[in-house]
Design an enzyme around this catalytic site. Structure first.
Site, PDB file in Angstrom:
ATOM      1  N   ARG A 147       0.431  12.591  -8.492  1.00  0.00           N
ATOM      2  CA  ARG A 147       0.963  11.233  -8.295  1.00  0.00           C
ATOM      3  C   ARG A 147       2.381  11.100  -8.842  1.00  0.00           C
ATOM      4  NH1 ARG A 147      -3.180   7.801  -6.682  1.00  0.00           N
ATOM      5  NH2 ARG A 147      -5.235   8.142  -7.581  1.00  0.00           N
TER       6      ARG A 147
ATOM      7  N   ASP B  52      -3.614   4.909   6.889  1.00  0.00           N
ATOM      8  CA  ASP B  52      -4.178   6.101   7.512  1.00  0.00           C
ATOM      9  C   ASP B  52      -5.167   5.625   8.588  1.00  0.00           C
ATOM     10  OD1 ASP B  52      -4.645   8.959   7.512  1.00  0.00           O
ATOM     11  OD2 ASP B  52      -6.449   8.632   6.356  1.00  0.00           O
TER      12      ASP B  52
ATOM     13  N   PHE C 191      -1.727  15.858   5.063  1.00  0.00           N
ATOM     14  CA  PHE C 191      -2.107  15.240   3.795  1.00  0.00           C
ATOM     15  C   PHE C 191      -0.932  15.326   2.838  1.00  0.00           C
ATOM     16  CE2 PHE C 191      -4.290  14.465  -0.176  1.00  0.00           C
ATOM     17  CZ  PHE C 191      -5.105  13.404   0.192  1.00  0.00           C
TER      18      PHE C 191
ATOM     19  N   GLU D 145       0.838  -1.200   0.000  1.00  0.00           N
ATOM     20  CA  GLU D 145       0.000   0.000   0.000  1.00  0.00           C
ATOM     21  C   GLU D 145       0.874   1.251   0.000  1.00  0.00           C
ATOM     22  OE1 GLU D 145      -2.504   1.600  -0.537  1.00  0.00           O
ATOM     23  OE2 GLU D 145      -4.144   1.300   0.852  1.00  0.00           O
ATOM     24  N   ASP D 146       0.316   2.348  -0.462  1.00  0.00           N
ATOM     25  CA  ASP D 146       1.046   3.612  -0.405  1.00  0.00           C
ATOM     26  C   ASP D 146       1.130   4.135   1.034  1.00  0.00           C
ATOM     27  OD1 ASP D 146      -1.690   4.162  -0.245  1.00  0.00           O
ATOM     28  OD2 ASP D 146      -1.735   5.541  -1.937  1.00  0.00           O
TER      29      ASP D 146
HETATM   30  P1  IMP Z   1      -7.095   4.124   5.085  1.00  0.00           P
HETATM   31  O1  IMP Z   1      -8.078   3.100   4.607  1.00  0.00           O
HETATM   32  O2  IMP Z   1      -7.763   5.251   5.824  1.00  0.00           O
HETATM   33  O3  IMP Z   1      -5.929   3.552   5.850  1.00  0.00           O
HETATM   34  O4  IMP Z   1      -6.571   4.892   3.826  1.00  0.00           O
HETATM   35  C1  IMP Z   1      -5.769   4.368   2.893  1.00  0.00           C
HETATM   36  C2  IMP Z   1      -5.927   5.150   1.592  1.00  0.00           C
HETATM   37  O5  IMP Z   1      -6.280   6.509   1.795  1.00  0.00           O
HETATM   38  C3  IMP Z   1      -4.605   5.189   0.889  1.00  0.00           C
HETATM   39  O6  IMP Z   1      -4.457   4.094   0.026  1.00  0.00           O
HETATM   40  C4  IMP Z   1      -4.654   6.492   0.137  1.00  0.00           C
HETATM   41  O7  IMP Z   1      -5.225   6.304  -1.147  1.00  0.00           O
HETATM   42  C5  IMP Z   1      -5.575   7.380   0.946  1.00  0.00           C
HETATM   43  N1  IMP Z   1      -4.827   8.363   1.753  1.00  0.00           N
HETATM   44  C6  IMP Z   1      -4.707   8.394   3.096  1.00  0.00           C
HETATM   45  N2  IMP Z   1      -3.948   9.417   3.514  1.00  0.00           N
HETATM   46  C7  IMP Z   1      -3.556  10.059   2.384  1.00  0.00           C
HETATM   47  C8  IMP Z   1      -2.721  11.222   2.134  1.00  0.00           C
HETATM   48  O8  IMP Z   1      -2.159  11.875   3.033  1.00  0.00           O
HETATM   49  N3  IMP Z   1      -2.555  11.556   0.827  1.00  0.00           N
HETATM   50  C9  IMP Z   1      -3.124  10.883  -0.210  1.00  0.00           C
HETATM   51  N4  IMP Z   1      -3.903   9.796  -0.027  1.00  0.00           N
HETATM   52  C10 IMP Z   1      -4.118   9.396   1.267  1.00  0.00           C
HETATM   53 MG    MG Z   2      -5.977   7.802  -3.054  1.00  0.00          MG
END
Ligand code: IMP
Ligand code: MG
Length: 177
Positions: free
Chosen positions: A167, A105, A154, A101-102
């Site tokens: 990106r 969060d 962010f 994963e990138d």
């Molecule tokens: P989670 O399900 O809340 O853990 O979020 C994961 C996804 O939210 C990541 O794969 C990102 O696509 C997006 N995301 C969360 N934080 C950021 C950020 O700071 N910048 C860009 N995308 C984010």
């Molecule tokens: Mg995204």
């Protein structure tokens, strides 16, 4: 948010630092999986830059597949609901799955995927994210590999987007108003 590329983005992690850390993760993963086959699951679109650089540095046998999920839409706040937009082409039954994963969060995406691959009878499931924002966690997820822990801001670049933009920046940056 201006339309000009990168004029309001402050560099948080330059490319050299990212590549150095990705090399370390690649070496660690190669050691941990020595002799075992890995199905590297890249979560589109954000993880693609990271996953490619990482895969090049893994010496264990790797196959690569892609999955797309969504939880954010065009905003910056998670809805907590994860949907599969594109599923894998391969079966993970009996396979060692490494989810790449990138960023983690809230944790909803990785929790959802981890449960999904357990239901699909993966032999093992490990979680790897380039970035971790621990302050934002809403569900408990145990990570196996993390590139960098970052503060609650962010971020964009190296695959991460703001409304599909930025990106392609070669670094991780913070969007400034
Ligand atoms: P989670 O399900 O809340 O853990 O979020 C994961 C996804 O939210 C990541 O794969 C990102 O696509 C997006 N995301 C969360 N934080 C950021 C950020 O700071 N910048 C860009 N995308 C984010
Ligand atoms: Mg995204």
């Amino acid at each position: 948010m201006g339309d000009t590329m990168s004029d309001n983005i402050k560099v948080l992690l330059p490319e050299e630092e990212l590549v150095k850390r990705i090399s370390e993760l690649g070496a660690q993963i190669s050691e941990d999986y020595a002799g075992e086959e890995i199905v590297l699951v890249c979560i589109l679109k954000g993880a693609c830059f990271f996953a490619c650089e990482l895969a090049k540095r893994i010496t264990a046998p790797v196959t690569i597949d892609f999955m797309a999920t969504s939880s954010y839409g065009a905003g910056t706040v998670s809805t907590g609901e994860v949907m599969i937009k594109k599923d894998l082409d391969v079966s993970v039954d009996g396979k060692n799955v490494l989810i790449v994963e990138d960023i983690i969060d809230s944790g909803h995406t990785l929790q959802f995927l981890s449960n999904l691959f357990a239901d699909r009878h993966a032999k093992s499931i490990k979680l790897c994210a380039m970035l971790d924002k621990p302050e934002r966690r809403e569900v408990d997820v145990t990570m196996d590999y993390i590139g960098f822990t970052i503060p609650d801001a962010f971020v964009v670049g190296y695959g991460l987007d703001y409304d599909q933009k930025y990106r392609n920046l070669p670094y991780i940056g913070v969007v400034e108003p």
